[in-house]
Design a protein around this motif. Structure first.
Motif, short mmCIF file in Angstrom:
data_model
loop_
_atom_site.label_atom_id
_atom_site.label_comp_id
_atom_site.label_asym_id
_atom_site.label_seq_id
_atom_site.Cartn_x
_atom_site.Cartn_y
_atom_site.Cartn_z
N LEU A 366 -6.78 -67.89 12.14
CA LEU A 366 -7.55 -66.67 11.87
C LEU A 366 -8.08 -66.15 13.20
CD1 LEU A 366 -9.34 -67.74 8.57
CD2 LEU A 366 -7.22 -66.48 8.84
N ASP A 367 -9.40 -66.00 13.32
CA ASP A 367 -9.93 -65.44 14.57
C ASP A 367 -10.84 -66.41 15.32
OD1 ASP A 367 -12.00 -65.43 12.80
OD2 ASP A 367 -12.52 -63.32 13.01
N ILE A 368 -10.64 -67.71 15.04
CA ILE A 368 -11.44 -68.73 15.72
C ILE A 368 -10.55 -69.51 16.68
CG2 ILE A 368 -12.90 -70.77 15.44
CD1 ILE A 368 -13.51 -69.82 12.60
N LEU A 369 -11.02 -69.67 17.89
CA LEU A 369 -10.24 -70.37 18.91
C LEU A 369 -11.02 -71.60 19.35
CD1 LEU A 369 -7.59 -69.35 20.25
CD2 LEU A 369 -8.96 -68.83 22.26
N VAL A 370 -10.36 -72.74 19.38
CA VAL A 370 -11.00 -73.97 19.89
C VAL A 370 -10.20 -74.44 21.09
CG1 VAL A 370 -11.70 -76.33 19.36
CG2 VAL A 370 -11.85 -74.56 17.60
N PHE A 371 -10.89 -74.68 22.19
CA PHE A 371 -10.22 -75.01 23.45
C PHE A 371 -11.12 -75.88 24.31
CE2 PHE A 371 -12.71 -72.04 26.05
CZ PHE A 371 -13.23 -71.20 25.07
N PHE A 372 -10.58 -76.33 25.43
CA PHE A 372 -11.41 -77.13 26.34
C PHE A 372 -10.85 -77.01 27.76
CE2 PHE A 372 -8.34 -80.62 26.53
CZ PHE A 372 -7.71 -80.57 25.28
N PRO A 373 -11.69 -77.31 28.76
CA PRO A 373 -11.22 -77.23 30.14
C PRO A 373 -10.25 -78.38 30.42
CG PRO A 373 -13.63 -77.30 30.02
CD PRO A 373 -13.12 -77.66 28.67
N LYS A 374 -9.16 -78.08 31.08
CA LYS A 374 -8.20 -79.13 31.43
C LYS A 374 -8.82 -80.00 32.52
CE LYS A 374 -3.67 -77.19 30.51
NZ LYS A 374 -2.51 -76.52 31.05
N ASN A 389 -20.33 -78.67 30.41
CA ASN A 389 -20.60 -77.96 31.67
C ASN A 389 -20.19 -76.50 31.58
OD1 ASN A 389 -21.57 -80.25 32.76
ND2 ASN A 389 -19.83 -80.68 34.11
N LEU A 390 -19.03 -76.26 31.02
CA LEU A 390 -18.57 -74.87 30.93
C LEU A 390 -19.47 -74.06 30.00
CD1 LEU A 390 -14.87 -73.77 30.80
CD2 LEU A 390 -16.66 -72.42 29.77
N PHE A 391 -19.81 -74.68 28.88
CA PHE A 391 -20.72 -74.01 27.93
C PHE A 391 -22.01 -73.59 28.64
CE2 PHE A 391 -24.33 -74.18 25.05
CZ PHE A 391 -23.89 -73.41 23.98
N ASN A 392 -22.59 -74.54 29.40
CA ASN A 392 -23.85 -74.25 30.08
C ASN A 392 -23.69 -73.21 31.18
OD1 ASN A 392 -25.44 -75.95 28.51
ND2 ASN A 392 -24.86 -77.74 29.73
N SER A 393 -22.63 -73.30 31.98
CA SER A 393 -22.49 -72.29 33.04
C SER A 393 -22.31 -70.91 32.45
CB SER A 393 -21.31 -72.54 33.98
OG SER A 393 -20.93 -73.83 34.00
N ALA A 394 -21.58 -70.82 31.35
CA ALA A 394 -21.33 -69.50 30.76
C ALA A 394 -22.61 -68.89 30.21
CB ALA A 394 -20.27 -69.61 29.66
N GLU A 446 -10.68 -59.79 30.08
CA GLU A 446 -11.82 -60.03 30.97
C GLU A 446 -12.52 -61.34 30.62
OE1 GLU A 446 -15.98 -57.78 32.17
OE2 GLU A 446 -14.54 -56.70 30.93
N LEU A 447 -12.70 -61.57 29.35
CA LEU A 447 -13.36 -62.79 28.88
C LEU A 447 -12.56 -64.02 29.34
CD1 LEU A 447 -15.52 -64.20 27.10
CD2 LEU A 447 -14.01 -63.87 25.15
N HIS A 448 -11.25 -63.93 29.15
CA HIS A 448 -10.41 -65.07 29.52
C HIS A 448 -10.50 -65.38 31.01
CE1 HIS A 448 -7.10 -67.85 29.77
NE2 HIS A 448 -6.58 -67.11 30.73
N LYS A 449 -10.40 -64.33 31.80
CA LYS A 449 -10.44 -64.49 33.25
C LYS A 449 -11.74 -65.18 33.67
CE LYS A 449 -8.73 -61.34 36.80
NZ LYS A 449 -8.67 -59.90 37.02
N TYR A 450 -12.80 -64.72 33.07
CA TYR A 450 -14.13 -65.23 33.40
C TYR A 450 -14.25 -66.72 33.02
CZ TYR A 450 -19.20 -65.58 33.32
OH TYR A 450 -20.49 -65.98 33.54
N ILE A 451 -13.84 -67.04 31.81
CA ILE A 451 -13.94 -68.43 31.34
C ILE A 451 -12.99 -69.33 32.12
CG2 ILE A 451 -13.56 -69.95 29.33
CD1 ILE A 451 -16.12 -68.28 29.13
N LYS A 456 -12.03 -73.52 36.27
CA LYS A 456 -11.46 -73.91 37.57
C LYS A 456 -12.56 -74.49 38.46
CE LYS A 456 -8.88 -71.84 41.44
NZ LYS A 456 -9.80 -72.25 42.50
N GLU A 457 -13.68 -73.78 38.54
CA GLU A 457 -14.82 -74.25 39.35
C GLU A 457 -15.27 -75.64 38.91
OE1 GLU A 457 -18.17 -71.56 39.21
OE2 GLU A 457 -16.89 -69.89 39.90
N ILE A 458 -15.36 -75.80 37.58
CA ILE A 458 -15.84 -77.07 37.04
C ILE A 458 -14.87 -78.18 37.35
CG2 ILE A 458 -16.17 -78.27 34.82
CD1 ILE A 458 -17.58 -75.62 33.91
#
Ligand SMILES: *Cc1c(COP(=O)(O)O)cnc(C)c1O
Length: 462
Positions: A366-374, A389-394, A446-451, A456-458
């Protein structure tokens, strides 16, 4: 959105209520109810400050939980009815809003393809599901209620409220009911009712209802569909573009009951769930008499077919107005809104699938995406840490906050998608995004690029 239309409509709403009140002789408000003007001002100033601490659900940068702002038309309708404060328990409490409720529920029932039905609004999906499970328990007092491991947590809880025995069914790598595990259990246990979910709360998985119906033929049990979140997506089921898998949706009409939450995807303020039964005769389980309420009409009072007593007539009014503005049609009203939210998830999934820095749990249904940083190594503790970490930085970025959600998944379940994962924690934290607003679609690149940059930083830091 042209907000000023709604501002002038708000004034119309007030004026109309005033006119309505003027049909009766006026009288003085009692002094005990008076608040000095200064006091109102100061209390509301404090109140506005407190409300300022809310998360900005209305914004496209809010891409977290299942939270969506109501449409201004719904809010205005709610507010106007609220000034009258009808109670849809009985026609004595909400003579007109009860009729609106029946009309609105009829449209929901029609959307699912239910011809004869019994249904009403509830204050939430939880209460609506409770009613379905309670009816199931009344029909099969001794049998089990089954639901999948990824079904909403309240099914488990509500079974204990009604004293029903229950059993959990395994899920597959997409988060859907594992039909093999289900059949194994049907062979062993007396299962009276199966809860099928259309849009699991975690990842928006849609259980294969068409296959569950085949098992129903063989083993004879009830199917209750929990479509609290995903029900409206049925509007896309007959679309030739196949934005969604149509089969499960088109099979809902053959199930015994369905729950849909207009306060999730239906543009409603909170306090609006609904339950619809295919067989109206289940109304007998609700049968009761009230010494106080049912006097003005021999017509059906909604309280006679509802577990709850008082319910906001304003909820029904808001839904009724919304359905006038946004009919339940594939190419008009609600359909195009849902199509955009779905496309947003498809688009983001495509980008994540190609990303070096992000990994998707399973392809969105549907319209829910579940993902994680590699990460360098696939280990549940490390994935959890990077997700946190990503959740907090965002969320903590002052200039450009992005609000994601987190999801805790049993690590064993995660290993169905990633067999090589090191299971050093029972649960793994992942990131989750409910892309519920049509405005998300254009924002995805834009959202994707930002996340992705944050990921990458993390990664570089670990
Ligand atoms: C949200 C949700 C519920 C609970 O509904 P509430 O309205 O929050 O009480 C139940 N099932 C599913 C699938 C949901 O998404």
């Amino acid at each position: 959105m042209k907000k000023n239309i709604y501002l002038s409509q708000l004034i119309e709403c007030f004026k109309n209520i005033e006119l309505w009140e003027k049909r009766l002789p006026s009288f003085e408000t009692d002094e005990t109810l008076e608040i000095p003007a200064e006091k109102i001002k100061s209390v509301f100033t404090e109140y506005f400050t407190r409300l300022g601490n809310s998360y900005p659900f209305f914004h496209r940068q809010y891409a977290g939980q299942m939270l969506k702002p109501p449409h201004p038309a719904a809010s205005l309708a709610y507010f106007t009815a609220m000034l009258i404060n009808p109670n849809n328990h009985a026609l004595d409490g909400g003579p007109e809003t009860s009729v609106m409720e029946k009309e609105a529920v009829q449209q929901l029932a029609k959307m699912f393809g239910f011809k004869n039905y019994l249904g009403h609004l509830t204050s939430s999906g939880t209460i609506a599901n409770l009613e379905a499970l309670w009816v199931s328990k009344s029909i099969y007092p001794e049998k089990l209620i089954a639901f999948s491991k990824e079904a909403h947590y309240t099914h488990n809880r509500m079974c204990s409220v009604i004293g029903a025995k229950f059993i959990e069914i395994d899920t597959d790598s997409q988060g859907r009911i594992d039909t093999e595990d289900l059949e194994e259990k049907l062979k062993i246990y007396p299962i009276g009712t199966l809860v099928a979910t259309v849009g699991t709360t975690g990842r928006g998985a849609v259980d294969p209802i068409h296959k569950l119906l085949e098992l129903k033929e063989k083993y004879n049990f009830r199917i209750h569909v929990d479509a609290a979140y995903g029900g409206y997506f049925i509007l896309l089921a007959e679309d030739s573009k196949r934005l969604i898998e149509p089969e499960p949706f088109l099979s809902i009409s053959q199930c015994d009951s369905v729950v849909i939450d207009p306060h999730k995807h239906g543009l409603q303020p909170y306090g609006c769930g609904s339950i619809i039964f295919r067989d109206p005769s289940v109304g007998k389980f609700y049968k009761h008499d009230s010494p106080y309420t049912y006097f003005t009409s021999k017509e059906l009072h909604l309280g006679e077919i509802s577990l709850e007593c008082s319910r906001a007539g304003a909820s029904a009014a808001a839904l009724w107005v919304t359905l006038k503005c946004f009919p339940l049609k594939p190419n008009e009203g609600m359909g195009p809104i849902l199509a955009k939210t779905r496309k947003a998830a498809v688009k983001w999934a495509e980008l994540v699938n190609k990303s070096q820095y992000l990994e998707i749990l399973s392809q969105p249904e549907l319209d829910i995406l579940v993902f994680f940083p590699k990460s360098k190594s696939l280990k549940s503790s490390l994935i959890s840490k990077l997700s946190e970490n990503l959740f907090n930085s965002a969320i903590n970025n002052k200039n450009f906050p992005v609000y994601l959600a987190k999801m805790k998944l049993e690590s064993k379940t995660l290993s169905k998608n990633f067999p090589e994962i090191v299971l050093d924690q029972e649960y793994t934290t992942l990131l989750r995004s409910c892309l519920m607003k049509p405005e998300h679609l254009n924002f995805i690149p834009e959202l994707h690029k930002y996340i992705e940059n944050l990921a990458k930083e993390i990664r570089d830091k670990t």
